[in-house]
Scaffold this active site. Sequence first.
Site, PDB file in Angstrom:
ATOM      1  N   SER A   1       0.808  -1.227   0.000  1.00  0.00           N
ATOM      2  CA  SER A   1       0.000   0.000   0.000  1.00  0.00           C
ATOM      3  C   SER A   1       0.844   1.282   0.000  1.00  0.00           C
ATOM      4  CB  SER A   1      -0.921   0.011   1.225  1.00  0.00           C
ATOM      5  OG  SER A   1      -1.608   1.244   1.267  1.00  0.00           O
TER       6      SER A   1
ATOM      7  N   GLY B   1     -16.326  -5.216  -7.194  1.00  0.00           N
ATOM      8  CA  GLY B   1     -16.396  -4.061  -6.303  1.00  0.00           C
ATOM      9  C   GLY B   1     -15.745  -2.815  -6.892  1.00  0.00           C
TER      10      GLY B   1
ATOM     11  N   LYS C   1     -13.928  -3.983   1.645  1.00  0.00           N
ATOM     12  CA  LYS C   1     -14.788  -2.808   1.426  1.00  0.00           C
ATOM     13  C   LYS C   1     -16.268  -3.080   1.704  1.00  0.00           C
ATOM     14  CE  LYS C   1     -11.632  -0.515  -1.753  1.00  0.00           C
ATOM     15  NZ  LYS C   1     -11.435   0.139  -3.043  1.00  0.00           N
TER      16      LYS C   1
ATOM     17  N   ALA D   1     -17.197  -6.070 -13.325  1.00  0.00           N
ATOM     18  CA  ALA D   1     -18.446  -5.936 -12.576  1.00  0.00           C
ATOM     19  C   ALA D   1     -18.257  -6.377 -11.129  1.00  0.00           C
ATOM     20  CB  ALA D   1     -19.538  -6.761 -13.254  1.00  0.00           C
TER      21      ALA D   1
HETATM   22  P1  ATR Z   1     -12.766  -6.174  -7.366  1.00  0.00           P
HETATM   23  O1  ATR Z   1     -13.386  -5.896  -6.040  1.00  0.00           O
HETATM   24  O2  ATR Z   1     -11.319  -5.785  -7.478  1.00  0.00           O
HETATM   25  O3  ATR Z   1     -13.557  -5.610  -8.492  1.00  0.00           O
HETATM   26  P2  ATR Z   1     -13.866  -8.801  -7.822  1.00  0.00           P
HETATM   27  O4  ATR Z   1     -15.131  -8.460  -7.132  1.00  0.00           O
HETATM   28  O5  ATR Z   1     -13.250 -10.152  -7.614  1.00  0.00           O
HETATM   29  O6  ATR Z   1     -12.707  -7.774  -7.491  1.00  0.00           O
HETATM   30  O7  ATR Z   1     -14.105  -8.571  -9.404  1.00  0.00           O
HETATM   31  C1  ATR Z   1     -13.109  -8.830 -10.338  1.00  0.00           C
HETATM   32  C2  ATR Z   1     -13.592  -8.426 -11.727  1.00  0.00           C
HETATM   33  O8  ATR Z   1     -12.534  -8.650 -12.659  1.00  0.00           O
HETATM   34  C3  ATR Z   1     -14.774  -9.221 -12.215  1.00  0.00           C
HETATM   35  O9  ATR Z   1     -15.543  -8.387 -13.056  1.00  0.00           O
HETATM   36  C4  ATR Z   1     -14.096 -10.337 -13.019  1.00  0.00           C
HETATM   37  O10 ATR Z   1     -14.889 -10.925 -14.018  1.00  0.00           O
HETATM   38  P3  ATR Z   1     -15.938 -12.082 -13.622  1.00  0.00           P
HETATM   39  O11 ATR Z   1     -17.102 -11.375 -13.003  1.00  0.00           O
HETATM   40  O12 ATR Z   1     -16.270 -12.728 -14.900  1.00  0.00           O
HETATM   41  O13 ATR Z   1     -15.205 -12.980 -12.653  1.00  0.00           O
HETATM   42  C5  ATR Z   1     -12.996  -9.551 -13.666  1.00  0.00           C
HETATM   43  N1  ATR Z   1     -11.854 -10.378 -14.109  1.00  0.00           N
HETATM   44  C6  ATR Z   1     -10.892 -10.926 -13.342  1.00  0.00           C
HETATM   45  N2  ATR Z   1      -9.985 -11.574 -14.113  1.00  0.00           N
HETATM   46  C7  ATR Z   1     -10.374 -11.417 -15.405  1.00  0.00           C
HETATM   47  C8  ATR Z   1      -9.857 -11.823 -16.678  1.00  0.00           C
HETATM   48  N3  ATR Z   1      -8.735 -12.507 -16.776  1.00  0.00           N
HETATM   49  N4  ATR Z   1     -10.525 -11.457 -17.792  1.00  0.00           N
HETATM   50  C9  ATR Z   1     -11.664 -10.732 -17.695  1.00  0.00           C
HETATM   51  N5  ATR Z   1     -12.202 -10.310 -16.537  1.00  0.00           N
HETATM   52  C10 ATR Z   1     -11.576 -10.647 -15.401  1.00  0.00           C
END
Ligand code: ATR
Length: 277
Positions: A18, A133, A69, A131
């Site tokens: 951080s 957080g 969060k 989609a």
């Molecule tokens: P955060 O709170 O950081 O947003 P999260 O709630 O785990 O973390 O959401 C991760 C997002 O990144 C999701 O939209 C995820 O897509 P899915 O809903 O299909 O899981 C997306 N994501 C993570 N890795 C990905 C990848 N390699 N390609 C496309 N989307 C990805």
Amino acid sequence: MTEAQKHFAVIGHPINHSLSPKIHTYFAKEAGLAISYEAILSPLDKFNETLHTLMQKHYGGINVTLPFKKEAYLFSQHHSKEAKIAEAVNTLVFKSGEVTGHNTDGLGLVGDLTFNLKVTLHQKKILLMGAGGAAEGVIYSLLENKPLQLTLTNRTIEKSMAIKHKMDEYAEKFHVDLNVIEIKKLAHHYYDVIINATSASLHESELHIDDKVFHTGSFAYDMMYGKETYFIKKAKSQHAKTSDGLGMLVEQAAEAFYIWHGIKPDTKSVIDLLSAS
Ligand code: ATR
């Protein structure tokens, strides 16, 4: 300043990466405030206990990062408008035993785009990828800037649909065309601003997005910072303008600093300092 207003921290898991202690310490020095700000690693199943301990120690406020969060939202008795809509909190205020949750991520993103990077959002076509957080935390602020269109996309499209349903009333309020599109259909459309709010960059996994989504005139923004991601590389290959999310990190911290201390810090010098290192 009372004892209760002197101690602040960021809590996450992991937390050693951080930059928040550096940023807040810099802001405080510039503002002439004598505060402490540390990074605290909370066990995954002990977030509430960690907060209770800090409240007993009279901390004035806490920044919250992944993965807490949502839990911070549930911990708060009162919420700012942004926190209530996102159902996620990144800034807690402890006052007289009461807890208020704020979410400054959206203002941080919009602040970086519009003030630092001079990117216009008003009446523009914006694409938001992801989609989780991170995406949910910024949608209201994007809508508030009244783009012509805000398009949501995600690997799991149902999650984008659920967010759209939740946000439809605000899109209507700000007269924004809020829609959802599958990733594979993106290349048929033009977007002025393309924002990556997925965690693909964090896991260093490839984001399966067609190069043709990017154009010379488009601006590609990755909410991640610290390294050139696949998203940024693809955007650059199509001569789009790009930025990582370092400015957003600093701007969201500045909003939190303002909530706690009533002082708006200068962000440019910190962004320059962190970019150089
Ligand atoms: P955060 O709170 O950081 O947003 P999260 O709630 O785990 O973390 O959401 C991760 C997002 O990144 C999701 O939209 C995820 O897509 P899915 O809903 O299909 O899981 C997306 N994501 C993570 N890795 C990905 C990848 N390699 N390609 C496309 N989307 C990805």
